[in-house]
Enzyme design. Structure first.
Site, PDB file in Angstrom:
ATOM      1  N   GLU A   4       1.255  -0.505  16.435  1.00 51.15           N
ATOM      2  CA  GLU A   4       0.380   0.630  16.118  1.00 51.15           C
ATOM      3  C   GLU A   4      -0.475   1.009  17.317  1.00 51.15           C
ATOM      4  O   GLU A   4      -0.654   2.192  17.628  1.00 51.15           O
ATOM      5  CB  GLU A   4      -0.522   0.311  14.924  1.00 51.15           C
ATOM      6  CG  GLU A   4      -1.437   1.484  14.567  1.00 51.15           C
ATOM      7  CD  GLU A   4      -2.458   1.172  13.486  1.00 51.15           C
ATOM      8  OE1 GLU A   4      -3.528   1.808  13.496  1.00 51.15           O
ATOM      9  OE2 GLU A   4      -2.178   0.304  12.629  1.00 51.15           O
TER      10      GLU A   4
ATOM     11  N   SER B 254       2.043  -9.880  10.677  1.00 52.24           N
ATOM     12  CA  SER B 254       1.332  -8.845   9.923  1.00 52.24           C
ATOM     13  C   SER B 254      -0.155  -8.904  10.239  1.00 52.24           C
ATOM     14  O   SER B 254      -0.841  -9.859   9.872  1.00 52.24           O
ATOM     15  CB  SER B 254       1.550  -9.032   8.417  1.00 52.24           C
ATOM     16  OG  SER B 254       0.661  -8.229   7.668  1.00 52.24           O
ATOM     17  N   SER B 255      -0.660  -7.875  10.906  1.00 59.07           N
ATOM     18  CA  SER B 255      -2.065  -7.855  11.302  1.00 59.07           C
ATOM     19  C   SER B 255      -2.989  -7.912  10.099  1.00 59.07           C
ATOM     20  O   SER B 255      -3.929  -8.714  10.053  1.00 59.07           O
ATOM     21  CB  SER B 255      -2.357  -6.588  12.121  1.00 59.07           C
ATOM     22  OG  SER B 255      -3.729  -6.487  12.425  1.00 59.07           O
ATOM     23  N   ASN B 256      -2.736  -7.088   9.091  1.00 60.02           N
ATOM     24  CA  ASN B 256      -3.661  -7.048   7.957  1.00 60.02           C
ATOM     25  C   ASN B 256      -3.631  -8.345   7.154  1.00 60.02           C
ATOM     26  O   ASN B 256      -4.650  -8.771   6.616  1.00 60.02           O
ATOM     27  CB  ASN B 256      -3.385  -5.827   7.071  1.00 60.02           C
ATOM     28  CG  ASN B 256      -2.148  -5.966   6.223  1.00 60.02           C
ATOM     29  OD1 ASN B 256      -2.199  -6.476   5.107  1.00 60.02           O
ATOM     30  ND2 ASN B 256      -1.006  -5.521   6.731  1.00 60.02           N
TER      31      ASN B 256
ATOM     32  N   CYS C 263       2.827   5.788   8.887  1.00 55.38           N
ATOM     33  CA  CYS C 263       1.830   5.941   7.829  1.00 55.38           C
ATOM     34  C   CYS C 263       0.966   7.165   8.126  1.00 55.38           C
ATOM     35  O   CYS C 263       0.483   7.321   9.258  1.00 55.38           O
ATOM     36  CB  CYS C 263       0.953   4.694   7.749  1.00 55.38           C
ATOM     37  SG  CYS C 263      -0.418   4.864   6.578  1.00 55.38           S
TER      38      CYS C 263
ATOM     39  N   THR D  15      -5.847   0.755  12.374  1.00 54.52           N
ATOM     40  CA  THR D  15      -6.161   0.908  10.951  1.00 54.52           C
ATOM     41  C   THR D  15      -6.228  -0.401  10.180  1.00 54.52           C
ATOM     42  O   THR D  15      -6.773  -0.432   9.074  1.00 54.52           O
ATOM     43  CB  THR D  15      -5.132   1.820  10.269  1.00 54.52           C
ATOM     44  OG1 THR D  15      -3.832   1.214  10.342  1.00 54.52           O
ATOM     45  CG2 THR D  15      -5.097   3.197  10.911  1.00 54.52           C
TER      46      THR D  15
ATOM     47  N   HIS E 283       0.198  -4.806  19.681  1.00 51.54           N
ATOM     48  CA  HIS E 283       0.567  -4.412  18.320  1.00 51.54           C
ATOM     49  C   HIS E 283       1.225  -3.034  18.383  1.00 51.54           C
ATOM     50  O   HIS E 283       0.749  -2.142  19.093  1.00 51.54           O
ATOM     51  CB  HIS E 283      -0.669  -4.373  17.425  1.00 51.54           C
ATOM     52  CG  HIS E 283      -0.348  -4.206  15.974  1.00 51.54           C
ATOM     53  ND1 HIS E 283      -0.040  -2.981  15.416  1.00 51.54           N
ATOM     54  CD2 HIS E 283      -0.262  -5.106  14.958  1.00 51.54           C
ATOM     55  CE1 HIS E 283       0.210  -3.131  14.130  1.00 51.54           C
ATOM     56  NE2 HIS E 283       0.084  -4.419  13.826  1.00 51.54           N
TER      57      HIS E 283
ATOM     58  N   CYS F 124       0.850  -1.183   0.000  1.00 50.41           N
ATOM     59  CA  CYS F 124       0.000   0.000   0.000  1.00 50.41           C
ATOM     60  C   CYS F 124       0.893   1.242   0.000  1.00 50.41           C
ATOM     61  O   CYS F 124       2.123   1.147   0.087  1.00 50.41           O
ATOM     62  CB  CYS F 124      -0.903   0.007   1.230  1.00 50.41           C
ATOM     63  SG  CYS F 124       0.025   0.090   2.801  1.00 50.41           S
TER      64      CYS F 124
END
Length: 316
Positions: free
Chosen positions: A126, A227-229, A96, A169, A124, A12
């Site tokens: 973030e 990787s969370s996403n 980000c 996010t 996490h 991304c």
């Protein structure tokens, strides 16, 4: 057996920017460049940057005086920023911009005296960075972390009449929707962000993996375990009733997964590079795949600007 590629998939705009910041910092300032936490959650990317001269650390006390440090795409707490400034470290911020937006929301609510509920996963980076945007010095508000609907039932906030929420996010839209609805039942006056905090890339990749799940009997997601996403993508496919596995690279494919399958879906998390997807495609061809097609998907044109100093150095 054929392969259907999700679109969009992979990097991304925030990940592109973070990786480019590390590369250009090394090129312009020279190695070593220190990076607090993995700049993005992908082993291949991190190993590549290590070979270029990046040194990854978890805390600033591992960074020598007078060194250059880069904050990862996941963001950092205010305490980390203050410590870096106190020590006089040269900092490039690869957070980000969509995470920074959440940080601004939390800080604004706290200054206004509101309490904030953050929906996210404990531990996490973030979430740690977003939780760290609040401090008693910045305002009277407090911040609370909620991970699931069950925690909403036991949540006790300081001032229910003055409450706001925000989200990590990279979560599943479905998961956050249920938690938000439960919070609104308990706290009808709760405020929310003007726009959903789930980032555009997360949303687009989740929509794409659902398209895969409707058409495939196996979905492979390229991404690292932290990787969370990427994890959310595999979870969504399984939730829609399709067998799915998260793999770091082609070597992790178990040939037994392929037996009896007619349509294999393939996607990649926002921190996984295309080269890993290409490797998986090559392995699937070795295992008998004889056709590859790609979904139309949602076009993405977002680009985030690099720090001014790195842009100027490139021009000069």
């Amino acid at each position: 057996m054929d392969v259907l590629l999700a679109n969009p998939r992979g990097f991304c705009a925030g990940v592109d920017r973070a990786i480019e910041i590390v590369k250009r910092a090394i090129e312009t300032l020279g190695a070593p460049i220190y990076v607090r936490h993995e700049v993005v959650h992908n082993r291949f990317v991190v190993d590549d940057l290590k070979q270029r001269g990046a040194i990854f650390v978890e805390e600033l006390d591992e960074v020598p005086d007078d060194a250059t440090v880069i904050f990862s795409a996941h963001g950092v707490s205010q305490a980390v920023r203050v410590e870096a400034e106190r020590r006089g470290l040269k900092v490039f911020d690869a957070t980000c911009p969509l995470v920074t937006k959440v940080h601004f929301e939390v800080a604004r609510h706290c200054r206004a005296g509101r309490d904030v509920v953050l929906i996210g996963h404990a531990g996490h980076p973030e979430v740690e960075g977003t939780m760290g945007q609040w401090s008693r010095e910045r305002g009277p508000g407090q911040i609370y972390l909620v991970e699931d609907i069950e925690q909403v039932a036991t949540l006790q906030v300081r001032q229910p009449e003055s409450l706001a929420y925000t989200t990590q996010t990279t979560l599943s839209v479905d998961d956050t929707m249920g938690i938000i609805e439960a919070l609104r039942v308990r706290y009808p006056a709760m405020q929310g962000p003007k726009h959903d905090d789930i980032c555009y890339a997360t949303q687009n990749r989740q929509d794409a993996v659902r398209d895969l799940a409707r058409q495939c009997d196996l979905v492979l997601v390229v991404g690292s375990p932290n990787s969370s996403n990427s994890n959310r993508l595999s979870e969504l496919a399984r939730r829609d009733g399709v067998e799915s596995y998260l793999i770091d690279n082609a070597s992790e494919i178990d040939p037994a997964w392929i037996v009896g399958k007619q349509h294999i879906g393939l996607t990649a998390g926002a921190s996984a590079p295309q080269v890993l997807v290409d490797g998986v495609l090559a392995r699937l061809r070795e295992l008998g795949a004889n056709g590859v097609s790609e979904l139309a998907g949602e076009p993405e044109s977002m680009v985030f600007a690099l720090p001014k100093e790195l842009r100027l150095r490139l021009v000069s």
